[in-house]
Every structure is written in structure tokens, then in C-alpha cells.
Scaffold this active site. Structure first.
Site, PDB file in Angstrom:
ATOM      1  N   THR A  97       0.813  -1.216   0.000  1.00 23.73           N
ATOM      2  CA  THR A  97       0.000   0.000   0.000  1.00 23.73           C
ATOM      3  C   THR A  97       0.851   1.272   0.000  1.00 23.73           C
ATOM      4  O   THR A  97       0.430   2.306  -0.532  1.00 23.73           O
ATOM      5  CB  THR A  97      -0.902  -0.016   1.261  1.00 23.73           C
ATOM      6  OG1 THR A  97      -1.701  -1.194   1.193  1.00 23.73           O
ATOM      7  CG2 THR A  97      -1.818   1.173   1.326  1.00 23.73           C
ATOM      8  N   THR A 173       2.352  -4.167   4.511  1.00 25.75           N
ATOM      9  CA  THR A 173       2.440  -4.298   5.970  1.00 25.75           C
ATOM     10  C   THR A 173       2.253  -5.745   6.465  1.00 25.75           C
ATOM     11  O   THR A 173       2.782  -6.100   7.515  1.00 25.75           O
ATOM     12  CB  THR A 173       1.384  -3.424   6.658  1.00 25.75           C
ATOM     13  OG1 THR A 173       0.098  -3.739   6.127  1.00 25.75           O
ATOM     14  CG2 THR A 173       1.684  -1.955   6.454  1.00 25.75           C
ATOM     15  N   ASP A 174       1.523  -6.562   5.700  1.00 27.78           N
ATOM     16  CA  ASP A 174       1.147  -7.882   6.238  1.00 27.78           C
ATOM     17  C   ASP A 174       2.347  -8.732   6.652  1.00 27.78           C
ATOM     18  O   ASP A 174       2.326  -9.361   7.708  1.00 27.78           O
ATOM     19  CB  ASP A 174       0.318  -8.670   5.207  1.00 27.78           C
ATOM     20  CG  ASP A 174      -1.066  -8.061   5.014  1.00 27.78           C
ATOM     21  OD1 ASP A 174      -1.358  -7.044   5.662  1.00 27.78           O
ATOM     22  OD2 ASP A 174      -1.840  -8.608   4.217  1.00 27.78           O
ATOM     23  N   LYS A 252       2.716  -7.133  13.478  1.00 22.83           N
ATOM     24  CA  LYS A 252       1.498  -6.397  13.105  1.00 22.83           C
ATOM     25  C   LYS A 252       0.383  -6.939  13.990  1.00 22.83           C
ATOM     26  O   LYS A 252       0.021  -8.101  13.877  1.00 22.83           O
ATOM     27  CB  LYS A 252       1.193  -6.616  11.623  1.00 22.83           C
ATOM     28  CG  LYS A 252      -0.043  -5.893  11.132  1.00 22.83           C
ATOM     29  CD  LYS A 252      -0.225  -6.040   9.622  1.00 22.83           C
ATOM     30  CE  LYS A 252      -1.522  -5.399   9.184  1.00 22.83           C
ATOM     31  NZ  LYS A 252      -1.705  -5.346   7.729  1.00 22.83           N
TER      32      LYS A 252
HETATM   33  N1  ASP Z   1      -1.862  -6.893   1.913  1.00 26.82           N
HETATM   34  C1  ASP Z   1      -1.046  -5.736   1.743  1.00 26.82           C
HETATM   35  C2  ASP Z   1       0.408  -6.152   1.791  1.00 26.82           C
HETATM   36  O1  ASP Z   1       0.853  -6.585   2.792  1.00 26.82           O
HETATM   37  C3  ASP Z   1      -1.352  -4.691   2.761  1.00 26.82           C
HETATM   38  C4  ASP Z   1      -0.407  -3.510   2.730  1.00 26.82           C
HETATM   39  O2  ASP Z   1       0.174  -3.193   1.744  1.00 26.82           O
HETATM   40  O3  ASP Z   1      -0.256  -2.871   3.748  1.00 26.82           O
HETATM   41  O4  ASP Z   1       1.116  -6.013   0.824  1.00 26.82           O
END
Ligand code: ASP
Length: 444
Positions: A97, A173-174, A252
Site C-alpha cells: 500500500t 504491511t502484512d 502487526k
Molecule cells: N496486503 C497488503 C500487503 O501486505 C497490505 C499492505 O500493503 O499494507 O502487501
């Protein structure tokens, strides 16, 4: 009839509204406000003002009112000027993201990621540091494999050897914390700061955290003497500060909150105040940069054993699972209950115990962690745990299961089985805290 004609007119006349226009869409039941996205045949795609995308069936639309037209002129990009007095950082983009924005030509959330794009997105950055950018990948982090870690590490090595003062890695983030842990094992002695940065909300949402997380990371690199790998993310619900978190002790803990990342069984390395730009260190025992020393030849240990599995214990577990894991992998991390328990005690579950014993006897490695998240596993409190220790299961203290998975893969990818078993319960990169104290026990 009049209304039906009007609807057809509005929906069929391309000139009435265009992709990128800010509009109000009226249906029988609702009014939606947002931006027109490239749509599918039967649906009008709208990016709502709260950031979410929705498809509205065209047949249900009564009217579309254009509130603001998208600017027809091509956006002017601010050139990324290099200023000699500023430090230089490399921003590596891996996807997720962070730093992605809606592209009205292609319709998706995409990452246009030259230095100019980044400065346009976060103009303050150019007052803090000079920026070089490199696109390593453009993927969601749930799809990452060890091969991606190697690619990121080799880009970090190249940038560090080219003389940059620090590296920011934009990441989904995941699985951001897994990557941070992997990099920290791969680079034992890197002499510059490497910050893994994500964002919970994309940059086209009012509540996006991408700009603040990037600015705080750049400020930390500019001002501090920290060397090594860490995570930089929002630390509270307001836009006041970011935390610099230890690479192997971070998780997380929330699906959507911007302050989702916390140090577990540990404390943050530092906070960066977004308003005053002051750095407040909570730790003093971090690796420090030697001033003026440029990294010529950065050591990188990037072996990873592919055959590693993470087995989460739960009630009513089938024996088939233990068979599958021990048959498929060379190393297993068990995410046990409580102090590190697995269903290995009753007559019904004894086969699981025997399967683990056979696996270890034949050269497999089993690490025990806890799904409690906080606290540490211990083999000597319950007899059942002592039995697991006796067959050779390695108790991983207060290491996070995710970190243990990465660590065991890395150990078996670079060392012999014996060495891996010896090093698994020892702290190599701060992944084990010596003692649980009131300060690090409940980091939430
Ligand atoms: N599912 C996405 C990822 O981890 C969420 C994000 O980008 O924060 O790439």
C-alpha cells in the site's frame, strides 16, 4: 419516461463525466460521493471519499452529477534536485500500500515510483534528504517468498556499497515484520540504517500514514547514529510520532489501525516526533554508525532453507498434520499453546509425540514457540514440556513464532544442522530478550 431518458443520456454520453471526475451518484436508495474509476461493462466504479472502491450497477443509477472535473493538464512533476549538504538515501520499492496511488489511466492502485514521483507524493522528503529510488518488485507482501528476500537484500547491498547513508524499503504491511527479521539475519554488520516502512492506508486516503512514516524514517536516518535493520511505523492513533521498532521483535497486531505495529516482549528503539522532528531513544545498546565510513564490501549471508514449516497448535488437531509437516519439511516451528505445548500426551495424541521423535531422530529440527505472543516458553515447568525437550525439541524462549520461522530457515540455509540447533535458542540479532521485565512484558 422523462427520468429514464435523462438517465440514458447521462450514462451514455461519455462527455458528461470522465474517469477522475469527482461526482455524486444518485440511486433509488442512496447518494454516493467519490471519484470515477475506469469501470466494467455493467458497473460504474467509484472510489468513495472514504477511500474504498465500490461498483454501482448502471441500471440502478438515476443520475450522476459532476462536482469537479479532473484536471486535463498533465501533472507537473517537481524535479528531484540533489543538494550537496544533505545525506543521500535509497528508497527501495517492493510493493504494498505504501506510496501507491490511484492511476486513473489504468484504473488500479499502482506505484509510479521514480524519485520525482515520491517527492511529489511527499514533498517534505526533499528538504530532509537526497533520494535515489529503485523498483525491486511491485507485489503485495502476502506473496513474498525467500527469493524476494534475496532480491531485496541484493538491492540493499548494492545501494550500501554505492555509498548511500541509509536505505528505506517500502513494503506491504502484512509480512513486513518477516522481511525485517530476514534482512536482519542476512546483514549482521551493515554499517548504515536500513528501515522497513509500510503504510496501513494508501496515499490517496485522507488518513493515509504513508507520508508520515516515510518522513519519520528519513528524519531518523538523517539525525541518528543507528546502524542495522529496523521497522519505522506510526506509533499512536494521532499523527504525532513514529516508532523505530526492533526488526526481530515486531509484529502487526491490528488489521487496519495505523499504530498496528508494536514491539513484542521488547520496547521500541526510538520514537521520531513528527511535529518537532526530535528523536527520542529508548534503547542505547544498538549498533552505531562509524562516522564517515562508507561500506565498500557489505557482507551478506542470504541462504534460506525452503523446507521450513510453521505449525499452529489447536484443539482437535489431526495426526495427519504432524505427518504432513514432518514428511514435507526439514525444520518445523511449533506455535504451541501456553508455555509451548502440543497435543502429544493422551493416548489419542501419543502418535504425534512419536512422529516428532522420529523426525528429530532422523535429522529434523523442531523449534517450540508460543501462540500467546507475550511471554516465553519454558521446558521445565510442566512434565509434558520436559518430554518434548528430552526428544530434542528446541525451546525458543520469547522469540516470536514468525521470527523463529525465518531464523530457522536462515540457519539451515547457512549452517550445518548441529550449528542451527545450537544457535536457534541463542540471541543473534536481539530476537530473544534475556529477561522478561515489567517494561517489555506488555508492550501493547
Ligand atoms: N496486503 C497488503 C500487503 O501486505 C497490505 C499492505 O500493503 O499494507 O502487501
Amino acid at each position: 419516461m422523462e427520468r429514464a431518458q435523462r438517465k440514458v443520456l447521462i450514462l451514455s454520453a461519455k462527455s458528461e463525466f470522465r474517469e477522475g471526475d469527482s461526482v455524486e451518484v444518485l440511486t433509488e436508495e442512496n447518494t454516493f460521493r467519490g471519484t470515477i474509476m475506469p469501470g466494467r461493462e455493467r458497473f460504474l466504479s467509484l472510489k468513495l471519499n472514504n477511500g474504498y472502491n465500490m461498483g454501482i450497477e448502471k441500471d440502478k443509477i438515476k443520475e450522476v452529477r459532476v462536482i469537479n472535473r479532473m484536471k486535463a493538464v498533465k501533472e507537473q512533476k517537481r524535479p528531484a534536485r540533489e543538494r550537496k549538504s544533505l545525506k543521500c538515501i535509497a528508497v527501495l520499492h517492493t510493493g504494498g500500500t505504501i506510496a501507491s496511488k490511484v492511476n486513473y489511466e489504468t484504473g488500479g492502485v499502482s506505484a509510479g515510483f521514480s524519485a520525482e514521483d515520491l517527492i511529489e507524493l511527499v514533498p517534505e522528503l526533499s528538504d530532509i534528504v537526497n533520494i535515489k529510488t529503485e523498483l525491486v518488485s511491485n507485489m503485495m507482501s502476502e506473496d513474498m517468498n525467500f527469493s524476494n528476500y534475496r532480491k531485496i537484500a541484493s538491492a540493499v547491498k548494492k545501494q550500501a556499497e554505492s555509498g548511500v547513508d541509509g536505505v528505506i524499503i517500502g513494503h506491504g504491511t502484512d509480512t513486513l515484520a518477516f522481511t525485517a527479521a530476514a534482512l536482519s539475519f542476512m546483514f549482521e554488520k551493515i554499517s548504515i540504517p536500513i528501515l522497513v516502512v509500510g503504510s496501513q492506508r494508501s496515499s490517496d486516503r485522507g488518513s493515509s500514514d504513508s507520508a508520515m512514516n516515510l518522513v519519520c524514517a528519513a528524519e531518523f536516518i538523517r539525525q541518528s547514529d543507528f546502524a542495522g535493520v529496523a521497522v519505522c511505523m506510526h506509533s499512536s492513533l494521532s499523527d504525532d510520532k513514529c516508532a523505530i521498532l526492533p526488526a526481530t521483535k515486531t509484529r502487526k497486531l491490528h488489521t487496519s489501525r495505523r499504530d498496528a505495529f508494536k514491539a513484542v516482549n521488547d520496547k521500541p528503539i526510538a520514537f521520531v516526533d513528527f511535529v518537532t522532528r526530535k528523536i527520542e531513544f529508548l534503547k542505547t545498546d544498538y549498533h552505531k554508525r562509524a562516522p564517515g565510513v562508507k561500506s565498500k564490501d557489505v557482507a551478506l549471508q542470504d541462504g534460506f532453507e525452503e523446507g521450513i514449516g510453521l505449525l499452529k497448535v489447536h484443539p482437535n488437531m489431526s495426526k495427519g498434520l504432524f505427518e504432513f509437516f514432518t514428511g514435507s519439511y526439514k525444520g518445523i516451528i511449533i506455535e504451541g499453546t501456553g508455555m509451548g505445548h502440543a497435543p502429544t500426551n493422551t493416548e489419542e495424541n501419543l502418535p504425534n509425540f512419536n512422529i516428532l521423535k522420529r523426525f528429530i531422530d532422523n535429522g529434523g529440527v523442531v523449534g517450540i514457540t508460543s501462540q500467546c505472543i507475550y511471554g516465553r516458553v519454558h521446558p521445565h515447568i510442566y512434565t509434558n514440556l520436559r518430554r518434548l525437550e528430552n526428544i530434542g525439541c528446541v525451546f525458543c524462549e520469547d522469540m516470536l513464532p514468525e521470527t523463529a520461522l525465518i531464523k530457522l530457515a536462515w540457519l539451515l540455509g547457512n549452517y550445518s544442522r548441529e550449528k542451527a540447533v545450537e544457535l536457534l535458542p541463542k540471541s543473534l540479532r536481539g530476537e530473544i530478550t534475556e529477561r522478561t521485565t515489567a517494561e517489555n512484558d506488555h508492550g501493547i
